[in-house]
Design an enzyme around this catalytic site. Structure first.
Site, PDB file in Angstrom:
ATOM      1  CE  LYS A  43      -3.870   2.034   2.690  1.00  0.00           C
ATOM      2  NZ  LYS A  43      -4.831   1.543   3.239  1.00  0.00           N
ATOM      3  N   GLY A  48       6.630   0.888   5.946  1.00  0.00           N
ATOM      4  CA  GLY A  48       7.295  -0.339   5.140  1.00  0.00           C
ATOM      5  C   GLY A  48       7.029   0.428   3.603  1.00  0.00           C
ATOM      6  CB  CYS A  49       5.237   0.532   0.557  1.00  0.00           C
ATOM      7  SG  CYS A  49       4.016  -0.822   1.393  1.00  0.00           S
ATOM      8  CB  THR A  50       7.461   4.854   2.462  1.00  0.00           C
ATOM      9  OG1 THR A  50       6.072   4.820   2.564  1.00  0.00           O
ATOM     10  CG2 THR A  50       8.135   6.199   2.606  1.00  0.00           C
ATOM     11  CB  VAL A  53       8.901   3.006  -2.949  1.00  0.00           C
ATOM     12  CG1 VAL A  53       8.004   1.907  -3.345  1.00  0.00           C
ATOM     13  CG2 VAL A  53       8.684   4.417  -2.708  1.00  0.00           C
TER      14      VAL A  53
END
Length: 160
Positions: A43, A48-50, A53
């Site tokens: 998401k 964690g996703c930030t 990426v």
């Protein structure tokens, strides 16, 4: 809902077309002749996703030097992707898979559990796709820290 299996190493990577953060349709088949790093993340705007990426962002010049294109996929729409990309200065396409059709085809749509709740969502999964459109390597249940660097090393080894 049933979990689907990931394409195996050596198998043809399932082709797809998804809308990116700029509203442009991107097709995997149009990348033939190049290595493609295709990573699925749960998401936009989560910690964690930030981190994930941004790690790929920081290594994008190295991926490009190794002859690879980096693409990411998650379920939020193209507008969310555009905001996420702008906020973090991301330099590669963020692909919107709001119906999780591509995630399902790649086996990245998985049953998850959190605080006793069971639900479906994207599991962190990365694919390295060779210039002929075949799966060269798969990483399941990715741990963010060090992952982008590990994938870059695999690209360098495979492309050598």
């Amino acid at each position: 809902m049933n979990a689907s299996a990931s394409p195996a190493v050596g198998a043809a990577a399932p082709d797809f077309s998804l809308t990116d953060d700029a509203g442009t349709s991107q097709s995997l088949s149009a990348q033939r002749g190049r290595w493609v790093v295709l990573f699925f993340y749960p998401k936009d705007f989560t910690s964690g996703c930030t981190d994930e990426v941004c790690d790929f962002r920081d290594l994008t010049p190295d991926f490009e030097a190794a002859g690879a294109t980096v693409w990411s996929v998650s379920v939020l729409d193209a507008a969310s992707k555009a905001k996420f990309k702008a906020k973090h200065g991301l330099t590669f396409p963020l692909l919107a898979d709001p119906d999780h059709e591509v995630a399902e085809r790649y086996g990245a749509w998985v049953e998850k559990k959190n605080y006793g709740k069971t639900y479906w969502g994207i599991g962190r999964t990365t694919f390295l796709i060779d210039p002929d459109g075949n799966v060269a390597r798969v990483w399941h249940k990715v741990k963010v820290e060090g992952h982008a660097a590990e994938v870059l090393e695999a690209v360098r080894e495979a492309a050598a």
